[in-house]
Design an enzyme around this catalytic site. Structure first.
Site, PDB file in Angstrom:
ATOM      1  N   GLU A   1      29.982 -67.433  62.009  1.00  0.00           N
ATOM      2  CA  GLU A   1      30.918 -66.827  62.976  1.00  0.00           C
ATOM      3  C   GLU A   1      32.349 -67.294  62.698  1.00  0.00           C
ATOM      4  O   GLU A   1      33.302 -66.548  62.909  1.00  0.00           O
ATOM      5  CB  GLU A   1      30.465 -67.178  64.408  1.00  0.00           C
ATOM      6  CG  GLU A   1      29.194 -66.405  64.769  1.00  0.00           C
ATOM      7  CD  GLU A   1      28.262 -67.114  65.734  1.00  0.00           C
ATOM      8  OE1 GLU A   1      28.690 -68.064  66.410  1.00  0.00           O
ATOM      9  OE2 GLU A   1      27.085 -66.709  65.794  1.00  0.00           O
TER      10      GLU A   1
ATOM     11  N   GLU B   1      21.649 -70.497  56.866  1.00  0.00           N
ATOM     12  CA  GLU B   1      21.572 -69.568  57.991  1.00  0.00           C
ATOM     13  C   GLU B   1      21.862 -68.150  57.501  1.00  0.00           C
ATOM     14  O   GLU B   1      23.031 -67.746  57.416  1.00  0.00           O
ATOM     15  CB  GLU B   1      22.606 -69.941  59.057  1.00  0.00           C
ATOM     16  CG  GLU B   1      22.436 -71.329  59.627  1.00  0.00           C
ATOM     17  CD  GLU B   1      23.056 -71.403  61.021  1.00  0.00           C
ATOM     18  OE1 GLU B   1      22.304 -71.644  61.963  1.00  0.00           O
ATOM     19  OE2 GLU B   1      24.274 -71.192  61.161  1.00  0.00           O
TER      20      GLU B   1
ATOM     21  N   SER C   1      17.638 -67.276  64.619  1.00  0.00           N
ATOM     22  CA  SER C   1      16.580 -66.816  65.525  1.00  0.00           C
ATOM     23  C   SER C   1      15.324 -67.688  65.468  1.00  0.00           C
ATOM     24  O   SER C   1      14.193 -67.194  65.548  1.00  0.00           O
ATOM     25  CB  SER C   1      16.237 -65.344  65.253  1.00  0.00           C
ATOM     26  OG  SER C   1      17.368 -64.539  65.501  1.00  0.00           O
TER      27      SER C   1
ATOM     28  N   LYS D   1      27.559 -72.784  70.871  1.00  0.00           N
ATOM     29  CA  LYS D   1      28.611 -71.775  70.678  1.00  0.00           C
ATOM     30  C   LYS D   1      29.553 -71.762  71.890  1.00  0.00           C
ATOM     31  O   LYS D   1      29.784 -72.807  72.496  1.00  0.00           O
ATOM     32  CB  LYS D   1      28.005 -70.397  70.412  1.00  0.00           C
ATOM     33  CG  LYS D   1      26.912 -70.426  69.343  1.00  0.00           C
ATOM     34  CD  LYS D   1      26.540 -69.060  68.876  1.00  0.00           C
ATOM     35  CE  LYS D   1      25.346 -69.165  67.947  1.00  0.00           C
ATOM     36  NZ  LYS D   1      25.061 -67.948  67.248  1.00  0.00           N
TER      37      LYS D   1
ATOM     38  N   ASN E   1      23.336 -75.520  68.619  1.00  0.00           N
ATOM     39  CA  ASN E   1      24.709 -75.013  68.595  1.00  0.00           C
ATOM     40  C   ASN E   1      24.908 -74.139  69.834  1.00  0.00           C
ATOM     41  O   ASN E   1      24.406 -73.022  69.890  1.00  0.00           O
ATOM     42  CB  ASN E   1      24.914 -74.191  67.308  1.00  0.00           C
ATOM     43  CG  ASN E   1      26.255 -73.484  67.287  1.00  0.00           C
ATOM     44  OD1 ASN E   1      27.162 -73.809  68.059  1.00  0.00           O
ATOM     45  ND2 ASN E   1      26.397 -72.511  66.395  1.00  0.00           N
TER      46      ASN E   1
ATOM     47  N   GLY F   1      21.203 -64.771  65.796  1.00  0.00           N
ATOM     48  CA  GLY F   1      21.357 -64.081  67.078  1.00  0.00           C
ATOM     49  C   GLY F   1      20.776 -62.677  67.106  1.00  0.00           C
ATOM     50  O   GLY F   1      21.060 -61.905  68.014  1.00  0.00           O
TER      51      GLY F   1
ATOM     52  N   HIS G   1      30.274 -72.297  59.888  1.00  0.00           N
ATOM     53  CA  HIS G   1      29.329 -71.402  60.561  1.00  0.00           C
ATOM     54  C   HIS G   1      29.737 -69.960  60.268  1.00  0.00           C
ATOM     55  O   HIS G   1      30.928 -69.648  60.183  1.00  0.00           O
ATOM     56  CB  HIS G   1      29.333 -71.680  62.076  1.00  0.00           C
ATOM     57  CG  HIS G   1      28.214 -70.965  62.773  1.00  0.00           C
ATOM     58  ND1 HIS G   1      28.291 -69.631  63.106  1.00  0.00           N
ATOM     59  CD2 HIS G   1      26.987 -71.387  63.169  1.00  0.00           C
ATOM     60  CE1 HIS G   1      27.152 -69.265  63.682  1.00  0.00           C
ATOM     61  NE2 HIS G   1      26.344 -70.321  63.731  1.00  0.00           N
TER      62      HIS G   1
HETATM   63  C1  PEP Z   1      23.387 -70.294  64.979  1.00  0.00           C
HETATM   64  O1  PEP Z   1      24.311 -69.756  65.536  1.00  0.00           O
HETATM   65  O2  PEP Z   1      23.602 -71.267  64.249  1.00  0.00           O
HETATM   66  C2  PEP Z   1      22.049 -69.754  65.187  1.00  0.00           C
HETATM   67  C3  PEP Z   1      21.105 -70.140  64.378  1.00  0.00           C
HETATM   68  O3  PEP Z   1      21.891 -68.877  66.223  1.00  0.00           O
HETATM   69  P1  PEP Z   1      20.501 -68.261  66.750  1.00  0.00           P
HETATM   70  O4  PEP Z   1      19.484 -69.357  66.788  1.00  0.00           O
HETATM   71  O5  PEP Z   1      20.814 -67.717  68.114  1.00  0.00           O
HETATM   72  O6  PEP Z   1      20.111 -67.190  65.784  1.00  0.00           O
END
Ligand code: PEP
Length: 257
Positions: free
Chosen positions: A104, A174, A220, A11, A9, A180, A102
């Site tokens: 966000e 998630e 992460s 973003k 992703n 992040g 997601h």
């Molecule tokens: C995400 O935004 O779906 C995500 C998992 O981000 P990150 O790997 O940066 O934590």
């Protein structure tokens, strides 16, 4: 059929040319370095910004097992929704997947379960695979209500589907506190929640559907921790944010099964 998937992703990162270079580089490495001989080679997905999508799709066409999707879609097929993109538009680029819900999008764009159910519907009606994201926030885990939070997200947005349609959905767990932040769920925490989600699916749709549902972990995930996460029984791969922006990191994760 349950699949192993590693999805990136991007973003709101990477200019058009940077994005295309990244997709090309990942595909080139997948081709050149004998990766095709790995015992488990997951399906690879890119989720670039809309602007990059059709060209990333073209790049993916050259590489078996790699495809692309959008990071979001609107519930409606067309109309006066300035700035929005619909599922038929996404489909028309040759993309195959779309992220739905997601954290966000939930946090910054007020997407709720009812809207997400509509997005899942729009995706499926247009033959796009929805990758439905769910996960609790830190205070919810601290209050030990994370199972309730995730079950209501999954049930409200997905459990109205019939069995045949549900079989086309991919789920990504998630935990918001891991996205992040550099703080990853432990393999045990990930496995516990993935097994819980699979149990919910079994209760609603039966054992076969539950066993066939792909459930990804996101938060992460990086080349160092991917193997311990992906070795868990109910973790079928990852949805990767930051570490999907560097070809070698993303490849490291792809090689982690
Ligand atoms: C995400 O935004 O779906 C995500 C998992 O981000 P990150 O790997 O940066 O934590």
């Amino acid at each position: 059929m349950r699949k192993k998937i590693v999805a990136g992703n991007w973003k709101m990162n990477l200019t058009y040319s940077e994005g295309l270079s990244l997709a090309e580089e990942v595909c080139k490495i997948l081709n050149e370095k004998g990766i095709q001989d790995l015992e488990v080679l997951p399906e690879v997905l890119f989720f670039p910004p809309y602007l990059h999508l059709s060209q990333v799709v073209s790049i993916c066409k050259e590489q078996e097992g790699v495809s692309a999707g959008a990071q979001n879609c609107h519930t409606e097929a067309k109309g006066a929704y300035t700035g929005e993109i619909s599922a038929p538009m996404i489909k028309s680029t040759g993309a195959t997947h779309v992220l739905v819900g997601h954290s966000e999008r939930r946090a910054y764009f007020s997407e709720d379960d009812q809207m997400l159910a509509g997005k899942v519907k729009a995706a499926l009606e247009n033959d796009l695979t929805p990758v439905f994201c769910c996960g609790e926030k830190l205070p919810e885990r601290e209050k030990e209500i994370h199972f309730e939070v995730v079950s209501s997200q999954v049930e409200n947005a997905l459990f109205w589907l019939d069995n045949n349609s549900f079989n086309k959905v991919v789920i990504a767990y998630e935990p918001v506190w891991a996205i992040g932040t550099g703080v990853t769920a432990s393999p045990e925490q990930a496995q516990e929640m993935h097994a819980f989600i699979r149990k919910l699916i079994k209760e609603k749709y039966g054992e076969e559907t539950a066993e066939n549902t792909t459930i990804l972990y996101g938060g992460s995930c990086n080349p160092k921790n991917a193997q311990s996460l992906f070795s868990q029984k109910d973790v079928d791969g990852g949805l990767i944010g930051g570490a999907s922006l560097k070809a070698m990191d993303f490849i490291g994760i792809i090689k982690s099964f």
